[in-house]
Design an enzyme around this catalytic site. Structure first.
Site, PDB file in Angstrom:
ATOM      1  CG  ASP A  29      48.830  53.942 -45.744  1.00 24.61           C
ATOM      2  OD1 ASP A  29      49.577  54.165 -44.769  1.00 24.61           O
ATOM      3  OD2 ASP A  29      48.116  54.837 -46.281  1.00 24.61           O
ATOM      4  CB  ILE A  30      43.455  54.609 -46.378  1.00 28.40           C
ATOM      5  CG1 ILE A  30      42.082  54.683 -47.016  1.00 28.40           C
ATOM      6  CG2 ILE A  30      43.951  55.967 -45.920  1.00 28.40           C
ATOM      7  CD1 ILE A  30      40.977  55.029 -46.024  1.00 28.40           C
ATOM      8  CG  ASN A  85      57.153  58.379 -40.590  1.00 27.25           C
ATOM      9  OD1 ASN A  85      58.325  58.475 -40.950  1.00 27.25           O
ATOM     10  ND2 ASN A  85      56.166  58.176 -41.448  1.00 27.25           N
ATOM     11  CG  HIS A  98      51.850  53.683 -37.872  1.00 19.59           C
ATOM     12  ND1 HIS A  98      51.521  54.630 -36.911  1.00 19.59           N
ATOM     13  CD2 HIS A  98      52.239  54.378 -38.965  1.00 19.59           C
ATOM     14  CE1 HIS A  98      51.690  55.842 -37.420  1.00 19.59           C
ATOM     15  NE2 HIS A  98      52.148  55.707 -38.657  1.00 19.59           N
TER      16      HIS A  98
END
Ligand code: AMP
Length: 112
Positions: A29-30, A85, A98
């Site tokens: 994750d960024i 989510n 995701h």
């Protein structure tokens, strides 16, 4: 509509990819929320869990199994959390299904 994750799958934008197979891709994750924060995504464009069909059920299982394999490889022997989510109330910001793999610290419960 294609998302930023589709562009990562197609190598149109870079990502720190940690796993790839025929069905899924996993990358860091960024904006990590834990020392280990990896996203596991299907290569098939599915907007979210609520958009999945019965034909996707094996694929959804594969995402969770793969997340577990990655967690082991990342050394998360003390525990980790998988989060999906779905929709606005859950804060989903990218409409490509995701699985978040979070670990490397104690995680609070319940989530906010
Ligand atoms: P969600 O809020 O559940 O939809 O999660 C989307 C996640 O995607 C967030 O944690 C973002 O930080 C992450 N994200 C967005 N763009 C990128 C990117 N280009 N590379 C890696 N992670 C990203």
């Amino acid at each position: 509509m294609s998302t930023i994750f589709k562009k990562i799958i197609d190598r149109q934008i870079p990502a720190d990819i940690v796993h790839e197979d025929d069905l899924c891709l996993a990358f860091r994750d960024i904006h990590p929320h834990a020392p280990t924060h990896i996203l596991v995504i299907p290569k098939k464009e599915i907007a979210g869990v609520s958009a999945a069909t019965a034909q996707d059920s094996v694929l959804l299982g594969h995402l969770i199994f793969t997340a577990g394999q990655i967690a082991a490889r990342e050394g998360l022997s003390n525990g980790y959390r998988l989060v999906i989510n779905n929709g606005a109330d859950a804060g989903q910001s990218v409409d490509h299904l995701h699985v978040h793999l979070l670990g490397g610290r104690a995680l609070g419960w319940p989530p906010g």
